[in-house]
Write a protein that holds these residues in place. Sequence first.
Motif, PDB file in Angstrom:
ATOM      1  N   CYS A   6      -0.888  -4.483  -3.736  1.00 33.26           N
ATOM      2  CA  CYS A   6      -0.529  -3.067  -3.642  1.00 33.26           C
ATOM      3  C   CYS A   6      -1.735  -2.345  -3.040  1.00 33.26           C
ATOM      4  O   CYS A   6      -2.858  -2.534  -3.521  1.00 33.26           O
ATOM      5  CB  CYS A   6      -0.201  -2.493  -5.031  1.00 33.26           C
ATOM      6  SG  CYS A   6       0.039  -0.697  -5.014  1.00 33.26           S
ATOM      7  N   TRP A   8      -2.811   0.513  -3.430  1.00 34.25           N
ATOM      8  CA  TRP A   8      -3.469   1.397  -4.383  1.00 34.25           C
ATOM      9  C   TRP A   8      -4.021   0.645  -5.586  1.00 34.25           C
ATOM     10  O   TRP A   8      -5.089   0.960  -6.077  1.00 34.25           O
ATOM     11  CB  TRP A   8      -2.484   2.469  -4.887  1.00 34.25           C
ATOM     12  CG  TRP A   8      -2.183   3.491  -3.866  1.00 34.25           C
ATOM     13  CD1 TRP A   8      -2.889   4.631  -3.599  1.00 34.25           C
ATOM     14  CD2 TRP A   8      -1.108   3.478  -2.940  1.00 34.25           C
ATOM     15  NE1 TRP A   8      -2.308   5.306  -2.563  1.00 34.25           N
ATOM     16  CE2 TRP A   8      -1.218   4.636  -2.140  1.00 34.25           C
ATOM     17  CE3 TRP A   8      -0.058   2.601  -2.697  1.00 34.25           C
ATOM     18  CZ2 TRP A   8      -0.323   4.935  -1.133  1.00 34.25           C
ATOM     19  CZ3 TRP A   8       0.838   2.892  -1.688  1.00 34.25           C
ATOM     20  CH2 TRP A   8       0.693   4.047  -0.919  1.00 34.25           C
ATOM     21  N   CYS A   9      -3.285  -0.344  -6.097  1.00 29.93           N
ATOM     22  CA  CYS A   9      -3.622  -0.977  -7.373  1.00 29.93           C
ATOM     23  C   CYS A   9      -4.325  -2.322  -7.221  1.00 29.93           C
ATOM     24  O   CYS A   9      -4.909  -2.813  -8.173  1.00 29.93           O
ATOM     25  CB  CYS A   9      -2.360  -1.196  -8.203  1.00 29.93           C
ATOM     26  SG  CYS A   9      -1.385   0.294  -8.439  1.00 29.93           S
ATOM     27  N   HIS A  59       5.901  -0.668  -5.583  1.00 29.80           N
ATOM     28  CA  HIS A  59       5.265  -1.215  -6.778  1.00 29.80           C
ATOM     29  C   HIS A  59       5.959  -0.578  -7.992  1.00 29.80           C
ATOM     30  O   HIS A  59       5.415   0.307  -8.650  1.00 29.80           O
ATOM     31  CB  HIS A  59       3.758  -0.918  -6.759  1.00 29.80           C
ATOM     32  CG  HIS A  59       3.003  -1.673  -7.786  1.00 29.80           C
ATOM     33  ND1 HIS A  59       1.666  -1.478  -7.996  1.00 29.80           N
ATOM     34  CD2 HIS A  59       3.396  -2.646  -8.663  1.00 29.80           C
ATOM     35  CE1 HIS A  59       1.258  -2.283  -8.959  1.00 29.80           C
ATOM     36  NE2 HIS A  59       2.289  -2.995  -9.382  1.00 29.80           N
ATOM     37  N   CYS A  63       2.292   1.556  -9.947  1.00 28.36           N
ATOM     38  CA  CYS A  63       2.068   2.946  -9.550  1.00 28.36           C
ATOM     39  C   CYS A  63       3.346   3.629  -9.049  1.00 28.36           C
ATOM     40  O   CYS A  63       3.385   4.849  -8.937  1.00 28.36           O
ATOM     41  CB  CYS A  63       0.980   3.016  -8.486  1.00 28.36           C
ATOM     42  SG  CYS A  63       1.413   2.182  -6.936  1.00 28.36           S
TER      43      CYS A  63
HETATM   44 ZN   LIG Z   1       0.525   0.029  -7.107  1.00 30.23          ZN
END
Ligand SMILES: [Zn+2]
Length: 102
Positions: A6, A8-9, A59, A63
């Motif tokens: 991901c 972001w994660c 995701h 998130c």
């Molecule tokens: Zn994420």
Amino acid sequence: MLQINCPWCGTRAEIEFTCGGEGGIVRPLDSEAMDDRQWGDYVFMRENPKGLHHEQWRHASGCGRWFNALRHTVNYRFEATWKIGEPAPAEAAAYLNQGAAR
Ligand SMILES: [Zn+2]
């Protein structure tokens, strides 16, 4: 287990994600001027390649954000993931530029 990155994660288990189909589909600006065949192509017709494929993923159990992915449909390997609205990384840009030339 397949791991997906991901943007972001970071890297997480496949079970946390859902596929949203082909990526890069843009809604036509002048849909009122389209005939039924053109509208049907926009709504239903998608690429189904054997090999690299530009997709959108979410995701869902993390998130909740959507992102772009370049995935190989034979071995399921994710070659690249990147945020919506950001330029594709080099490994994906070469593939996407080939599509623009088609
Ligand atoms: Zn994420």
